[in-house]
Structures are given as C-alpha cells and as structure tokens.
Motif scaffolding. Structure first.
Motif, PDB file in Angstrom:
ATOM      1  N   THR A  40       1.134  -1.261   0.152  1.00  0.00           N
ATOM      2  CA  THR A  40       0.067   0.182   0.077  1.00  0.00           C
ATOM      3  C   THR A  40       0.858   1.451  -0.113  1.00  0.00           C
ATOM      4  N   TRP A  41       0.532   2.110  -0.860  1.00  0.00           N
ATOM      5  CA  TRP A  41       1.250   3.550  -0.792  1.00  0.00           C
ATOM      6  C   TRP A  41       0.259   4.566  -0.372  1.00  0.00           C
ATOM      7  N   ASP A  59       4.484   3.684   7.834  1.00  0.00           N
ATOM      8  CA  ASP A  59       5.356   4.355   6.893  1.00  0.00           C
ATOM      9  C   ASP A  59       4.283   4.758   5.423  1.00  0.00           C
ATOM     10  N   ALA A  60       4.903   5.537   4.778  1.00  0.00           N
ATOM     11  CA  ALA A  60       4.330   5.908   3.593  1.00  0.00           C
ATOM     12  C   ALA A  60       3.963   4.635   2.568  1.00  0.00           C
ATOM     13  N   ALA A  81      -4.961   6.680  -1.008  1.00  0.00           N
ATOM     14  CA  ALA A  81      -4.010   5.274  -0.977  1.00  0.00           C
ATOM     15  C   ALA A  81      -4.091   4.813  -2.388  1.00  0.00           C
ATOM     16  N   PHE A  82      -3.155   3.709  -2.500  1.00  0.00           N
ATOM     17  CA  PHE A  82      -3.200   2.717  -3.639  1.00  0.00           C
ATOM     18  C   PHE A  82      -2.816   1.599  -3.041  1.00  0.00           C
ATOM     19  N   THR A  83      -3.502   0.427  -3.150  1.00  0.00           N
ATOM     20  CA  THR A  83      -3.070  -1.074  -2.766  1.00  0.00           C
ATOM     21  C   THR A  83      -3.204  -1.823  -3.757  1.00  0.00           C
ATOM     22  N   ASP A 122       9.174   3.629  -5.684  1.00  0.00           N
ATOM     23  CA  ASP A 122       9.187   5.283  -6.007  1.00  0.00           C
ATOM     24  C   ASP A 122       8.625   5.398  -7.429  1.00  0.00           C
ATOM     25  N   ASP A 123       8.426   4.649  -8.530  1.00  0.00           N
ATOM     26  CA  ASP A 123       7.935   4.682  -9.621  1.00  0.00           C
ATOM     27  C   ASP A 123       6.311   4.890  -9.560  1.00  0.00           C
ATOM     28  N   ILE A 124       5.895   3.748  -8.732  1.00  0.00           N
ATOM     29  CA  ILE A 124       4.446   3.709  -8.538  1.00  0.00           C
ATOM     30  C   ILE A 124       3.928   4.902  -7.745  1.00  0.00           C
ATOM     31  N   ALA A 125       4.634   5.533  -6.643  1.00  0.00           N
ATOM     32  CA  ALA A 125       4.217   6.784  -6.079  1.00  0.00           C
ATOM     33  C   ALA A 125       4.290   7.906  -6.780  1.00  0.00           C
TER      34      ALA A 125
END
Length: 259
Positions: A40-41, A59-60, A81-83, A122-125
């Motif tokens: 999860t982001w 955490d982030a 959020a994205f899971t 990092d790419d997804i975020a």
C-alpha cells in the motif's frame, strides 16, 4: 476496487484505490482476516496501526502479510492510498519473502522488500494517476515473468494443481501449500467461503431476497449459527450487522467495495 487486467490474474487479486476527499473526518478502517499479501502506498495523509491517532503511524509505503484475524487502522483525516492485493504464492515468488513471516503485520516496505523493488516503489508513488500505476505494475510483472492470462477466481484450484494434488499424498500437498502461502488449505478455504457468502449476502440484500439460513446452506455452512461464528471470527462482526454497516459505517468501506 479494480479487478486486474487478464495478464495480472495469476499474481494479483485486486487493486484498491481510495481517496476520502477534502475535509474527511478521522475514522477507523476495518479489514477481515484474509490470505493475501498487500503493498500500500499512502500518497497523502497519515494512517495509524491501531484504533486511534495515539497508535504508531504507518510508513508511507507498507507491506501487509496474510491476516489470520480481523484488523483495524485509524485514518487521521484525508487519505489517498493505492493498494496492490497479491496472491501470497505470487508475492513470495516476486519478493523472495515467505508470507508466514509477514502474517498479521504491516511493515515499512523498504525494510522488508529487496533492493530490486525500491525503484519500482518510487515509480508507483510518482505516477500521475492510478491508471498509470496499474500500467507500471503491468511492466513490473512482465519483467518478472508473472503475466499468465489466468482468472483470479480459480486461485485455490491453481494452487492445489501447483502443489501436485494429482500425484502427491494429501500431507505433501498441504505442506507445499503452507510453504507457498503461510496458511493451511483449510484456512484458505474458510476465507474463500466467507468471502463468497458475504458477496452473495450483499447482492441478496440489495434485491430484498436475503434469507440467512438459506444462504448459509448454499454457501457450505452446516447452519446459520455456523456462518455467524465464522463471520465473527474472520470479519469481526455478526453477518447481519456486517451487511447493515457496509452501507452506513465508513469504517467498513473495504467490505462495501470488495467484489
């Protein structure tokens, strides 16, 4: 909730997108026991690993293992959020982590995932929207060789086939499934049975045809009290209360969107 594209079916059960919007009030988030692994982001906002803002902040980016019991987190305000919900055996192949080592925990992703994942995290975020995030997940799966065009709805059957149920004894199959997922085949079947029963209950309730005793029998439970006990153990709430709260209690948002 987004169902995965066909090429993701052997690895991913679902994508979950959540943005509570500006002015969101603090609230609990309730989750059932489930056999999946998640990443999860938290793209904005703060989520706590407990029932209030006094609990430790997550955490982030977090990794979640299979949960053998219901769980709760606390959103302090607006959350975006994205899971990614992975099948545990696929997550083990992709990450090199044993699902059992992650059970009932939400852990900082960078502390547990191998270094090869860090640029991807990092790419997804940094992706502009969730559609781009799904596309980047496609590229990640393709690079990892996890793009079989398989439906996510026959996962347990695929798992038994991969474990060699047609050529090995039952004990050997059980051992392989335990190693691949961190849970017994019996536990996996219980989770699947309740998931399907609750989806059927939600559909029947929407059409005014819900009859709990009939649904319990059709879902493979010995009787309605058996369904009630399993629901309280795995979802934390009695079945009728759960169906009712999905519609009006924000803390049950995942139950409401799951399909």
């Amino acid at each position: 909730m987004l169902l995965p594209p066909p090429g993701h079916g052997a690895a991913i059960r679902a994508y979950i997108r959540r943005d509570t919007g500006a002015g969101s009030t603090a609230h609990l988030n309730r989750f059932p026991a489930q056999p999946f692994c998640t990443v999860t982001w938290f793209l904005s906002g703060t989520v706590h690993d407990g029932v209030s803002a006094d609990a430790p902040a997550l955490d982030a980016i977090v990794v979640g293992g299979p949960f053998t019991r219901p769980a709760r987190t606390f959103s302090a305000g607006r959350i975006h959020a994205f899971t990614v919900v992975f099948f545990p055996d696929a997550f083990a192949r992709l990450s090199g982590l044993a699902p059992a080592s992650l059970a009932d925990r939400l852990l900082p992703a960078r502390d547990v995932l191998p270094a090869a994942w860090h640029a991807f995290l990092d790419d997804i975020a940094a992706a502009g929207d969730d559609g781009h995030r799904v596309a980047r997940m496609s590229a990640f799966l393709a690079a990892s060789g996890e793009t079989a065009p398989t439906s996510q709805f026959n996962w347990l059957r695929r798992l038994r086939e991969a474990a060699g149920f047609d050529r090995l004894c039952e004990r050997q199959v059980e051992r392989r499934i335990q190693q691949a997922t961190g849970q017994s085949l019996r536990a996996l079947r219980r989770a699947e049975r309740l998931e399907l029963a609750l989806l059927d209950a939600r559909e029947a309730a929407a059409h005014g045809t819900l009859h709990w005793a009939t649904l319990a029998g059709a879902s493979g439970y010995s009787d309605q009290p058996h369904l009630g006990r399993e629901c309280r153990k795995l979802a934390g709430t009695a079945p009728a209360e759960l169906v009712d709260r999905q519609a009006r209690d924000e803390s049950y948002w995942l139950f409401r969107c799951w399909r």
